[in-house]
Scaffold this motif. Structure first.
Motif, PDB file in Angstrom:
ATOM      1  N   ILE A   1       1.266   2.391   0.642  1.00  0.00           N
ATOM      2  CA  ILE A   1       0.998   3.804   0.360  1.00  0.00           C
ATOM      3  C   ILE A   1      -0.469   3.994  -0.013  1.00  0.00           C
ATOM      4  N   ILE A   2      -1.005   3.100  -0.834  1.00  0.00           N
ATOM      5  CA  ILE A   2      -2.416   3.182  -1.220  1.00  0.00           C
ATOM      6  C   ILE A   2      -3.309   3.020   0.009  1.00  0.00           C
ATOM      7  N   ARG A   3      -2.978   2.061   0.845  1.00  0.00           N
ATOM      8  CA  ARG A   3      -3.788   1.819   2.044  1.00  0.00           C
ATOM      9  C   ARG A   3      -3.718   3.014   2.995  1.00  0.00           C
ATOM     10  N   TYR A   4      -2.539   3.618   3.106  1.00  0.00           N
ATOM     11  CA  TYR A   4      -2.354   4.734   4.046  1.00  0.00           C
ATOM     12  C   TYR A   4      -3.142   5.963   3.621  1.00  0.00           C
ATOM     13  N   TYR A   5      -3.044   6.329   2.338  1.00  0.00           N
ATOM     14  CA  TYR A   5      -3.668   7.587   1.899  1.00  0.00           C
ATOM     15  C   TYR A   5      -5.117   7.422   1.476  1.00  0.00           C
ATOM     16  N   LEU A   6      -5.492   6.273   0.944  1.00  0.00           N
ATOM     17  CA  LEU A   6      -6.842   6.095   0.408  1.00  0.00           C
ATOM     18  C   LEU A   6      -7.698   5.140   1.226  1.00  0.00           C
ATOM     19  N   ASP A   7      -7.091   4.457   2.198  1.00  0.00           N
ATOM     20  CA  ASP A   7      -7.808   3.475   3.003  1.00  0.00           C
ATOM     21  C   ASP A   7      -8.465   2.421   2.109  1.00  0.00           C
ATOM     22  N   GLN A   8      -7.722   1.958   1.122  1.00  0.00           N
ATOM     23  CA  GLN A   8      -8.202   0.953   0.180  1.00  0.00           C
ATOM     24  C   GLN A   8      -7.089  -0.062  -0.066  1.00  0.00           C
ATOM     25  N   ASP A   9      -7.487  -1.257  -0.454  1.00  0.00           N
ATOM     26  CA  ASP A   9      -6.522  -2.230  -0.946  1.00  0.00           C
ATOM     27  C   ASP A   9      -6.202  -1.916  -2.402  1.00  0.00           C
ATOM     28  N   ALA A  10      -4.999  -2.243  -2.816  1.00  0.00           N
ATOM     29  CA  ALA A  10      -4.595  -1.977  -4.194  1.00  0.00           C
ATOM     30  C   ALA A  10      -5.418  -2.823  -5.153  1.00  0.00           C
ATOM     31  N   LYS A  11      -5.970  -2.172  -6.174  1.00  0.00           N
ATOM     32  CA  LYS A  11      -6.756  -2.884  -7.180  1.00  0.00           C
ATOM     33  C   LYS A  11      -5.859  -3.583  -8.198  1.00  0.00           C
ATOM     34  N   LEU A  12      -4.647  -3.085  -8.362  1.00  0.00           N
ATOM     35  CA  LEU A  12      -3.648  -3.726  -9.207  1.00  0.00           C
ATOM     36  C   LEU A  12      -2.469  -4.106  -8.324  1.00  0.00           C
ATOM     37  N   PRO A  13      -2.154  -5.376  -8.197  1.00  0.00           N
ATOM     38  CA  PRO A  13      -1.078  -5.776  -7.285  1.00  0.00           C
ATOM     39  C   PRO A  13       0.306  -5.496  -7.847  1.00  0.00           C
ATOM     40  N   ASN A  14       1.260  -5.376  -6.952  1.00  0.00           N
ATOM     41  CA  ASN A  14       2.674  -5.357  -7.308  1.00  0.00           C
ATOM     42  C   ASN A  14       3.162  -6.772  -7.609  1.00  0.00           C
ATOM     43  N   VAL A  15       4.241  -6.855  -8.348  1.00  0.00           N
ATOM     44  CA  VAL A  15       4.977  -8.110  -8.428  1.00  0.00           C
ATOM     45  C   VAL A  15       5.656  -8.329  -7.070  1.00  0.00           C
ATOM     46  N   PRO A  16       5.597  -9.531  -6.485  1.00  0.00           N
ATOM     47  CA  PRO A  16       6.292  -9.770  -5.206  1.00  0.00           C
ATOM     48  C   PRO A  16       7.759  -9.342  -5.295  1.00  0.00           C
ATOM     49  N   SER A  17       8.233  -8.652  -4.264  1.00  0.00           N
ATOM     50  CA  SER A  17       9.583  -8.080  -4.310  1.00  0.00           C
ATOM     51  C   SER A  17      10.301  -8.285  -2.988  1.00  0.00           C
ATOM     52  N   TRP A  18      11.615  -8.451  -3.083  1.00  0.00           N
ATOM     53  CA  TRP A  18      12.484  -8.529  -1.907  1.00  0.00           C
ATOM     54  C   TRP A  18      13.378  -7.285  -1.882  1.00  0.00           C
ATOM     55  N   LEU A  19      13.436  -6.642  -0.735  1.00  0.00           N
ATOM     56  CA  LEU A  19      14.268  -5.451  -0.564  1.00  0.00           C
ATOM     57  C   LEU A  19      15.630  -5.868  -0.032  1.00  0.00           C
TER      58      LEU A  19
END
Length: 484
Positions: free
Chosen positions: A336-354
């Motif tokens: 979502i950050i990359r799509y709207y802001l064209d940036q990499d996330a400065k704060l990462p998510n915890v790795p997640s499995w859907l």
């Protein structure tokens, strides 16, 4: 050093105060040196001073049990958590980026849904969202800001890197305890505040009020702001009263308000009807307006959505903002950050499995004993499976739940959460912590981020559950100015 720091170690975890060699981190040096001079009697006196302050200030939280509601004194540990200003500035920038992208995402979902058309966000995730409100489609709140107040939970891993654990965008709570913790700390350690450049947190109510005032549809008059509470039986009622008092806002329940034929909101007062311009609501979407949502709600005001849709009242957080307060949506935030802001996330998510994805679900089901499984929309630490601490029966039960409703579950690795020294019988012992800073967004300006946040601590040895309702407590969080 005295017995407080004697033999303090936190092997295998990043510690907030000491590095692996037992040396105090730079932001904590003054704290460690000063408390190291205390004897046991002095430590007892400071701890008792904190307990007395909490009781005299009436700081409580509510626990629901089979016996009913129980008000308890706020569990507070006197040993603060310290973070350097330089490090916090990086965290602050990451939180501002994250909330900006989430607001664009929410606005898109209630607008053109371009992110779905472009194949970045799955349509089926939105279709099964319990917090998407079709009634909000086509509405544009001021500045396209939907989540005005966000509380993002942060954790550190074993290397000391910050990760976002989840975003709270519906009715995030805890900010009153952040500020009250600071007031208690100042009473307990006044000399440390005189010696150390600790950045303030008590500007939050004024920042929040300024942001709410900026939403008012009537900018030619002083806005009338009301805080809408479910009432005294809500677990966060202490905070509702506290915030209303700090902002000088009117504390109201749904029955105190009404909507007239011109779709304007009024408050019933002893002086007669008073127009309400901005509502800071602490009531869930489903209950704010029985005309639009649950007809059986006794907590809301009929016609409130009509008034909001007409632009005659502002509501924060906006109805429908909770669509992004979903742990499945959380997994897509980097995209979502990359799509709207064209940036990499400065704060990462915890790795997640859907669990909604077959291959990822198979991995989760095969590794339940080592993963943390979370439902998409629960809060407060409820409904979770902590694999390494679970029984075979609990894992079997969760496997059935996942197979029955895979969209409702995600899984994450069991993190080596950072620890902070916590006072246990006059001795510092490592206890796991997380951190909830608060972000306030306003039209046309950068989001305000608190200098620190609410540090929650798992008071039970080895526990990872920090929620106060489940045996957790809290600490003051000191953002310490870096020395040149």
């Amino acid at each position: 050093m005295n017995a407080l720091w004697q033999d303090y170690r936190s092997p295998g975890f990043f510690d907030e105060v000491f590095d692996d060699s037992g040396t105090p981190r730079r932001a904590a040096q003054s704290l460690v040196r000063h408390l190291g001079e205390f004897n046991n009697e002095e430590l007892d006196n400071r701890r008792m001073a904190a307990d007395l302050s909490i009781k005299s200030m009436g700081i409580t939280f509510t626990v629901y049990s089979e016996a009913g509601m129980i008000d308890r004194a706020w569990p507070f540990d006197v040993l603060p958590r310290t973070i350097s200003r330089r490090e916090w500035d990086r965290v602050r920038e990451g939180l501002q980026q994250r909330v900006a992208a989430l607001n664009l995402f929410i606005a898109d979902l209630y607008g053109k849904q371009q992110i779905i058309k472009d194949g970045v966000f799955p349509r089926e995730v939105l279709a099964q969202s319990v917090n998407f409100r079709p009634e909000c489609v086509g509405i544009r709140p001021p500045g396209d800001i939907w989540a005005h107040i966000c509380g993002s939970d942060l954790v550190r891993d074993g290397a000391g890197d910050f990760y976002v654990l989840e975003d709270n965008l519906r009715v995030p709570s805890g900010v009153s305890y952040m500020v009250e913790n600071r007031l208690v700390s100042k009473r307990v350690f006044p000399e440390l505040f005189a010696q150390t450049d600790i950045l303030p947190v008590d500007d939050y109510p004024s920042e929040l009020l300024d942001s709410l005032n900026a939403l008012s549809p009537r900018q030619d008059v002083t806005p009338n702001v009301a805080l809408l509470t479910p009432g005294v039986f809500n677990s966060a009622f202490f905070e509702h009263v506290w915030l209303a008092g700090q902002m000088g806002a009117e504390l109201v329940q749904g029955s105190d308000l009404y909507v007239d034929r011109d779709d304007c909101v009024y408050s019933r007062t002893i002086f007669g009807p008073q127009r309400v311009d901005v509502i800071y609501r602490r009531v869930d979407d489903a209950f704010i307006d029985p005309e639009a949502f649950r007809a059986d709600s006794m907590l809301g005001t009929p016609g409130l959505m009509r008034a909001w849709r007409a632009g005659n009242v502002a509501i924060a957080n906006a109805p429908g903002a909770g669509v992004a307060d979903d742990k499945v949506v959380y997994a897509f935030v980097p995209q979502i950050i990359r799509y709207y802001l064209d940036q990499d996330a400065k704060l990462p998510n915890v790795p997640s499995w859907l669990c909604m994805e077959e291959k990822q679900r198979d991995h989760v089901l095969a590794n339940l004993d080592s993963l943390v499984v979370k439902p998409a929309n629960e809060s407060g630490g409820y409904g979770m499976l902590i694999g390494p601490r679970s029984t075979a029966d609990e894992r079997d039960q969760f496997a059935q739940l996942i197979r029955r409703n895979p969209r409702n579950y995600i899984a994450q690795p069991t993190l080596a959460l950072s620890t902070a020294p916590t006072l246990i019988e006059n001795t510092a012992r490592p206890r796991h912590v997380d951190l909830r800073p608060f972000i306030v967004s306003r039209p046309g300006d950068d989001a305000y981020v608190t200098m620190g946040g609410l540090t929650r601590v798992a008071l039970r040895e080895g526990s990872l559950v920090v929620n106060s309702s489940q045996g957790g407590g809290s600490k003051d969080t000191w953002i310490v100015e870096d020395e040149d």
